[in-house]
Motif scaffolding. Structure first.
Motif, mmCIF file in Angstrom:
data_model
loop_
_atom_site.group_PDB
_atom_site.id
_atom_site.type_symbol
_atom_site.label_atom_id
_atom_site.label_comp_id
_atom_site.label_asym_id
_atom_site.label_seq_id
_atom_site.Cartn_x
_atom_site.Cartn_y
_atom_site.Cartn_z
ATOM 1 N N PRO A 142 0.904 -1.314 0.184
ATOM 2 C CA PRO A 142 -0.009 -0.001 0.156
ATOM 3 C C PRO A 142 0.848 1.284 0.124
ATOM 4 O O PRO A 142 1.881 1.309 0.429
ATOM 5 C CB PRO A 142 -0.740 0.042 1.422
ATOM 6 C CG PRO A 142 0.138 -1.062 2.407
ATOM 7 C CD PRO A 142 0.857 -1.863 1.305
ATOM 8 N N PRO A 143 0.186 2.275 -0.393
ATOM 9 C CA PRO A 143 0.829 3.618 -0.278
ATOM 10 C C PRO A 143 1.464 4.079 0.968
ATOM 11 O O PRO A 143 0.635 3.635 2.089
ATOM 12 C CB PRO A 143 -0.087 4.654 -0.864
ATOM 13 C CG PRO A 143 -1.087 3.939 -1.391
ATOM 14 C CD PRO A 143 -0.912 2.471 -0.875
ATOM 15 N N VAL A 144 2.479 4.646 1.141
ATOM 16 C CA VAL A 144 3.073 5.013 2.718
ATOM 17 C C VAL A 144 2.458 6.050 3.017
ATOM 18 O O VAL A 144 2.122 7.202 2.453
ATOM 19 C CB VAL A 144 4.594 5.304 2.435
ATOM 20 C CG1 VAL A 144 5.114 5.493 3.727
ATOM 21 C CG2 VAL A 144 5.450 3.929 2.007
ATOM 22 N N GLY A 145 1.970 6.029 4.246
ATOM 23 C CA GLY A 145 1.350 7.212 5.188
ATOM 24 C C GLY A 145 0.049 7.659 5.072
ATOM 25 O O GLY A 145 -0.357 8.670 5.362
ATOM 26 N N CYS A 146 -0.753 6.898 4.273
ATOM 27 C CA CYS A 146 -2.045 7.456 4.255
ATOM 28 C C CYS A 146 -3.101 5.965 4.301
ATOM 29 O O CYS A 146 -2.755 5.156 3.900
ATOM 30 C CB CYS A 146 -2.336 8.436 2.916
ATOM 31 S SG CYS A 146 -1.904 7.459 1.526
ATOM 32 N N ALA A 147 -4.208 6.270 4.389
ATOM 33 C CA ALA A 147 -5.396 5.197 4.367
ATOM 34 C C ALA A 147 -5.807 5.312 2.965
ATOM 35 O O ALA A 147 -5.870 6.115 2.247
ATOM 36 C CB ALA A 147 -6.447 5.327 5.356
ATOM 37 N N VAL A 148 -6.232 4.141 2.435
ATOM 38 C CA VAL A 148 -6.532 3.921 1.106
ATOM 39 C C VAL A 148 -8.025 3.091 1.331
ATOM 40 O O VAL A 148 -8.068 2.064 2.142
ATOM 41 C CB VAL A 148 -5.800 2.983 0.182
ATOM 42 C CG1 VAL A 148 -6.425 2.720 -0.942
ATOM 43 C CG2 VAL A 148 -4.311 3.733 0.312
ATOM 44 N N ASP A 149 -9.030 3.576 0.515
ATOM 45 C CA ASP A 149 -10.244 2.949 0.646
ATOM 46 C C ASP A 149 -10.528 1.706 -0.553
ATOM 47 O O ASP A 149 -11.157 0.767 -0.520
ATOM 48 C CB ASP A 149 -11.469 4.021 0.328
ATOM 49 C CG ASP A 149 -11.490 5.149 1.102
ATOM 50 O OD1 ASP A 149 -11.256 4.702 2.350
ATOM 51 O OD2 ASP A 149 -12.008 6.153 1.028
ATOM 52 N N GLY A 150 -9.513 1.781 -1.680
ATOM 53 C CA GLY A 150 -9.873 0.934 -2.680
ATOM 54 C C GLY A 150 -8.598 1.278 -3.705
ATOM 55 O O GLY A 150 -7.852 2.182 -3.582
ATOM 56 N N TYR A 151 -8.763 0.354 -4.681
ATOM 57 C CA TYR A 151 -7.529 0.503 -5.753
ATOM 58 C C TYR A 151 -8.323 0.464 -7.044
ATOM 59 O O TYR A 151 -9.446 -0.370 -7.235
ATOM 60 C CB TYR A 151 -6.440 -0.835 -5.638
ATOM 61 C CG TYR A 151 -5.877 -0.609 -4.330
ATOM 62 C CD1 TYR A 151 -4.478 0.202 -4.499
ATOM 63 C CD2 TYR A 151 -5.883 -1.171 -3.308
ATOM 64 C CE1 TYR A 151 -3.660 0.230 -3.225
ATOM 65 C CE2 TYR A 151 -5.338 -1.163 -2.031
ATOM 66 C CZ TYR A 151 -3.889 -0.651 -1.877
ATOM 67 O OH TYR A 151 -3.373 -0.191 -0.957
ATOM 68 N N ARG A 152 -7.660 0.929 -8.049
ATOM 69 C CA ARG A 152 -8.272 0.684 -9.343
ATOM 70 C C ARG A 152 -7.090 -0.150 -10.168
ATOM 71 O O ARG A 152 -5.751 0.318 -10.296
ATOM 72 C CB ARG A 152 -8.381 2.054 -10.202
ATOM 73 C CG ARG A 152 -9.029 1.578 -11.613
ATOM 74 C CD ARG A 152 -9.382 3.051 -12.206
ATOM 75 N NE ARG A 152 -8.304 4.071 -12.465
ATOM 76 C CZ ARG A 152 -8.507 5.561 -12.274
ATOM 77 N NH1 ARG A 152 -9.778 5.797 -11.868
ATOM 78 N NH2 ARG A 152 -7.339 6.093 -12.212
ATOM 79 N N VAL A 153 -7.088 -1.260 -10.842
ATOM 80 C CA VAL A 153 -6.497 -2.021 -11.445
ATOM 81 C C VAL A 153 -6.869 -1.754 -13.003
ATOM 82 O O VAL A 153 -7.636 -2.122 -13.344
ATOM 83 C CB VAL A 153 -6.299 -3.581 -11.255
ATOM 84 C CG1 VAL A 153 -5.273 -4.359 -11.762
ATOM 85 C CG2 VAL A 153 -6.131 -3.627 -9.542
ATOM 86 N N GLU A 154 -5.629 -1.493 -13.888
ATOM 87 C CA GLU A 154 -5.878 -1.159 -15.250
ATOM 88 C C GLU A 154 -5.081 -2.339 -15.893
ATOM 89 O O GLU A 154 -3.825 -2.548 -15.590
ATOM 90 C CB GLU A 154 -5.507 0.156 -15.653
ATOM 91 C CG GLU A 154 -6.278 1.129 -15.186
ATOM 92 C CD GLU A 154 -6.063 2.548 -15.639
ATOM 93 O OE1 GLU A 154 -5.167 2.671 -16.163
ATOM 94 O OE2 GLU A 154 -6.533 3.584 -15.075
ATOM 95 N N VAL A 155 -5.449 -2.909 -17.088
ATOM 96 C CA VAL A 155 -4.903 -3.864 -17.637
ATOM 97 C C VAL A 155 -4.852 -3.496 -19.109
ATOM 98 O O VAL A 155 -5.997 -3.276 -19.542
ATOM 99 C CB VAL A 155 -5.700 -5.446 -17.610
ATOM 100 C CG1 VAL A 155 -4.779 -6.588 -18.336
ATOM 101 C CG2 VAL A 155 -5.688 -5.500 -16.034
ATOM 102 N N GLN A 156 -3.584 -3.792 -19.654
ATOM 103 C CA GLN A 156 -3.314 -3.502 -21.129
ATOM 104 C C GLN A 156 -2.879 -4.658 -21.911
ATOM 105 O O GLN A 156 -1.945 -5.383 -21.434
ATOM 106 C CB GLN A 156 -2.434 -2.329 -21.086
ATOM 107 C CG GLN A 156 -2.351 -1.962 -22.505
ATOM 108 C CD GLN A 156 -1.355 -0.425 -22.638
ATOM 109 O OE1 GLN A 156 -0.580 -0.268 -21.728
ATOM 110 N NE2 GLN A 156 -1.442 0.239 -23.574
ATOM 111 N N ALA A 157 -3.505 -5.117 -22.860
ATOM 112 C CA ALA A 157 -3.189 -6.247 -23.504
ATOM 113 C C ALA A 157 -2.006 -5.938 -24.501
ATOM 114 O O ALA A 157 -1.947 -4.770 -25.175
ATOM 115 C CB ALA A 157 -4.277 -6.651 -24.253
#
Length: 157
Positions: A142-157
């Motif tokens: 996770p990112p350092v020093g902050c709370a995260v509610d979620g992630y967006r994963v992008e996929v490129q073919a």
């Protein structure tokens, strides 16, 4: 004046009242805020009470804190100030006083402000855990020093 009537007027004398502390500044408002700073703007007091305004005093108290007040002296006639070193997502009560050579005004009504959280930084580099014909399993730190509610994963073919 007595029971017989009014006497003649005495000699006229000019008198001048002394200066006094000003009235409070007007219309204090938050004009912008960030993760650790907040910009305040206000209008000068309605009455300087006979002495020019020399500056302003910002009083900052953390809500739910130990009751200590941080005082920031703002020199000059400018009616804007950026308060720095705020803690994200903490509430503060801000009061403002006008200052002249006779002293400080009464404080304004408190204004409640809260610094906003910054957007999170980037997560760590994704690591491939497993690969199948129709799916991948990846992990990252996770990112350092902050709370995260979620992630967006992008996929490129």
């Amino acid at each position: 004046i007595n029971s017989v009537g009014e006497g003649e007027l005495g000699a006229a004398t000019a008198m001048e009242t002394g200066a006094d502390a000003p009235t409070p500044p007007q219309s204090m408002a938050i004009v912008s805020k960030g993760a650790m700073a907040c910009k305040l703007r206000w209008k000068p007091p309605a009455n300087n009470n006979g002495a020019p305004i020399s500056g302003y005093r910002v009083e900052l108290e953390e809500v739910g804190g130990d009751g200590a007040t941080r005082t920031i002296n703002v020199a000059g006639l400018g009616c804007e100030y950026e308060v720095n070193e705020l803690l994200p997502e903490r509430g503060y009560n801000v009061r403002l006083r006008a200052v002249n050579k006779m002293g400080a005004s009464a404080p304004t009504e408190p204004l409640r402000l809260t610094a906003s959280l910054p957007p999170p930084g980037p997560p760590g580099i994704p690591r491939l855990i497993s690969a199948k014909a129709a799916s991948l399993t990846i992990r990252w730190d996770p990112p350092v020093g902050c709370a995260v509610d979620g992630y967006r994963v992008e996929v490129q073919a």
